[in-house]
Enzyme design. Structure first.
Site, PDB file in Angstrom:
ATOM      1  N   CYS A 381       0.833  -1.205   0.000  1.00  0.00           N
ATOM      2  CA  CYS A 381       0.000   0.000   0.000  1.00  0.00           C
ATOM      3  C   CYS A 381       0.872   1.261   0.000  1.00  0.00           C
ATOM      4  CB  CYS A 381      -1.011  -0.036   1.134  1.00  0.00           C
ATOM      5  SG  CYS A 381      -2.470   0.934   0.726  1.00  0.00           S
ATOM      6  N   HIS A 507      -3.589  -5.103   0.405  1.00  0.00           N
ATOM      7  CA  HIS A 507      -3.081  -5.597   1.693  1.00  0.00           C
ATOM      8  C   HIS A 507      -3.107  -7.125   1.767  1.00  0.00           C
ATOM      9  CE1 HIS A 507      -2.711  -1.738   3.808  1.00  0.00           C
ATOM     10  NE2 HIS A 507      -3.716  -1.368   3.029  1.00  0.00           N
ATOM     11  N   GLU A 509      -1.548  -8.982   3.654  1.00  0.00           N
ATOM     12  CA  GLU A 509      -1.389  -9.485   5.032  1.00  0.00           C
ATOM     13  C   GLU A 509      -2.718  -9.881   5.677  1.00  0.00           C
ATOM     14  OE1 GLU A 509      -1.131  -6.342   4.084  1.00  0.00           O
ATOM     15  OE2 GLU A 509      -1.564  -4.902   5.664  1.00  0.00           O
TER      16      GLU A 509
HETATM   17  N1  GLN Z   1      -2.142   6.891   2.384  1.00  0.00           N
HETATM   18  C1  GLN Z   1      -2.201   6.097   1.209  1.00  0.00           C
HETATM   19  C2  GLN Z   1      -3.543   6.191   0.506  1.00  0.00           C
HETATM   20  O1  GLN Z   1      -4.504   6.611   1.085  1.00  0.00           O
HETATM   21  C3  GLN Z   1      -1.874   4.639   1.524  1.00  0.00           C
HETATM   22  C4  GLN Z   1      -2.915   3.984   2.351  1.00  0.00           C
HETATM   23  C5  GLN Z   1      -2.428   2.703   3.011  1.00  0.00           C
HETATM   24  O2  GLN Z   1      -1.244   2.423   3.064  1.00  0.00           O
HETATM   25  N2  GLN Z   1      -3.344   1.919   3.539  1.00  0.00           N
HETATM   26  O3  GLN Z   1      -3.640   5.835  -0.644  1.00  0.00           O
END
Ligand code: GLN
Length: 540
Positions: A381, A507, A509
């Protein structure tokens, strides 16, 4: 008839109620029963999505896009219970539903009160999980007995046996039995008080699980039984585990907890199937290798902020019979001390998700270090977005490249707001959330790891790879190898001249289990292990 198990906690928080509930779920599943898991959280936020990880630890995302408590991560790692929006209710959600009903006129003419309206709504939320094909619903109540916020929930679960029959419900209470060094003995009084408090509310626990640092022995558990009005064999000690949280279910089996629950609920169940799990525990206890992975984040000192990441690294380690040491690196320390000082000697670098600018430059330095030194890199992410920014600045020569999240007026917004996010102002539950399909390119490391062309993974973000720069990246050697099925959103990037460099917008994970590790984590840990084993001897 679906049976109900309620798990409450007393004396102190952080007793591992989630872990114990998940372990109970696992044991019942392994006796052939169908289980649904649920957590009730007494705080007023509608969900934990708007809370800082410092407050609450990781926000766990489900397939349906709900942002939930991290205990649901334990449920998914230990059981195959289907989790969705109905698996986590907060005071905020309950009140929101009741207030909306009131506005629609559903209580017309009546005064809306905590009892019965709020408690009825809580009961309905628990009963929603019961169905003819579900044997047991396990409902964990967040917080500690005595918290003011918890009272309506306790009142509601007290009433459920009256609705569905006492014989179909079981109350399990988790408490702490501290060992006082000065007195050289375990103390049962806090447990007695906590059960007393439960009984004033009208709940008599059927089973007590006593968390302790060291075995407390029969004498103490018998005393607890007497004072708390619980059968002797229903007072179970749960001693801290030496190697891993995955040993918790084994400890409960030793005390026949599965047997006890099944007997008390009058259920028929099959024999306990634990062979593969015992084999897993054996692997966990006897690793053949050891590697160090740097996790570069900004909530590093909070034990639970990257919970699922640490668990997934462990799972991949179990697969490779490798102990994975997660070196927690604070991104701001890296800004101050430099990557060499904090990352030299690590076998892999992982940058997890995050929000806001603090520490971002440190994360970008970590990516650069991994890229230049050919250390396996896994970006998740925000970790993917940092990889894209780093590549723009240092390879594509787009000097002030950034994400528009961090610098609105950057000349090169290589990470920009998702189109669907434009004009969105509310912060709660409004990100791109939940399971989305992703198509992987032939010959990519990701496709190789998954052994699949199309995968589904969970998202939680507002920003994305800016498609205007796609050509430049391909030209420079950073390849978008995973996209949404229509090709519009970049979900995975890889470098083609690096041993293992995979960065994903989603994600992974949230979908790893101890016996079924996530393929990207397995691939990453495998690459780190390979790097470790090919290192010149004097450095090992
Ligand atoms: N801040 C970034 C976004 O909103 C990444 C979000 C995250 O890592 N969950 O796209």
């Amino acid at each position: 008839m679906t049976r109900h198990i309620f798990v409450t906690g007393g004396v102190v928080s952080s007793l591992g109620k989630g872990l114990t509930s998940a372990s109970i779920g696992m044991l019942l599943e392994r006796r052939g029963l169908t289980v649904r898991m649920q957590k009730l959280d007494p705080y007023i936020n509608v969900d934990p999505g708007t809370m800082s990880p410092y407050q609450h630890g990781e926000v766990y995302v489900l397939d349906d896009g709900s942002e939930t408590d991290l205990d649901l991560g334990h449920y998914e790692r230990f059981t195959s219970s289907v989790l969705n929006r109905d698996s986590n209710y907060t005071t905020g959600q309950i009140y929101q539903t009741v207030i909306n009903k009131e506005r629609r006129g559903e209580y017309l003419g009546r005064t809306v009160q905590v009892i019965p309206h709020i408690t009825d709504e809580i009961k309905a939320s628990v009963r929603r999980l019961a169905s003819p094909d579900v044997d047991v619903v396990i409902t964990e109540l967040g917080g500690t007995i005595g918290d003011i916020e918890g009272l309506p929930f306790l009142e509601a679960i007290r009433q459920i046996p009256l609705d569905v029959g006492k014989q179909n419900c079981l109350f399990i209470h988790l408490t702490l039995v501290p060992y006082l060094k000065a007195a050289r003995e375990a103390k049962t009084k806090p447990t007695q008080h906590s059960v007393q408090q439960l009984r004033t509310i009208g709940i008599q626990p059927d089973i007590l699980v006593c968390r302790t640092e060291r075995p407390i022995g029969r004498e103490h558990t018998d005393k607890i039984a007497l004072f708390c009005n619980v059968e002797k064999e229903a007072v179970i000690e749960e001693v801290d585990k030496e190697y891993s949280i995955y040993e918790v279910p084994m400890g409960l089996v030793e005390h026949r907890l599965d047997e006890l629950i099944i007997e008390k609920l009058g259920m028929e169940a099959g024999p306990l199937e634990l062979d593969d799990y015992r084999e897993l525990i054996h692997r966990i206890r006897n690793p053949r290798h050891e590697i160090t992975i740097a996790v570069v984040g900004k909530y590093i000192e909070h034990r639970d902020a990257y919970k699922s990441i640490y668990e997934s690294l462990d799972h991949a380690g179990f697969h490779h019979s490798t102990r994975v040491i997660a070196k927690r690196v604070e991104a701001e320390d890296l800004e101050r001390q430099g990557a060499d000082a904090l990352l030299s000697g690590v076998d892999g670098v992982l940058v997890p998700g995050g929000f806001g600018m603090r520490g971002v430059e440190g994360k970008i330095q970590a990516v650069q270090y991994a890229r230049e030194n050919k250390i396996p890199y896994f970006g998740i992410c925000l970790g993917m977005q940092c990889a894209v920014i780093e590549f723009a600045r240092n390879v594509l020569d787009l000097k002030d490249a950034n994400s528009s999240e961090f610098q609105a007026d950057t000349q090169h917004p290589v990470i920009c707001l998702l189109e669907e996010q434009e004009g969105v102002e509310d912060k709660g539950g409004t990100m791109r959330l939940g399971a989305q399909p992703c198509v992987l390119a032939d010959g990519s490391k990701a496709q190789d790891a998954y052994d699949a062309v199309e995968v589904s993974e969970r998202h939680r973000h507002r920003y994305e790879f800016n498609p205007q720069y796609r050509e430049q990246y391909v030209h420079g050697g950073m390849i978008p190898v995973g996209t949404s099925p229509d090709g519009s959103l970049v979900e995975v990037v890889e470098l083609n001249d690096h041993p293992w460099y995979v960065a994903v917008q989603y994600h992974p994970e949230f979908k790893s289990q101890p016996n079924n590790p996530h393929p990207l984590f397995t691939g990453f840990v495998g690459a780190a292990l390979e790097k470790r084993q090919t290192r010149p001897k004097q450095l090992v």
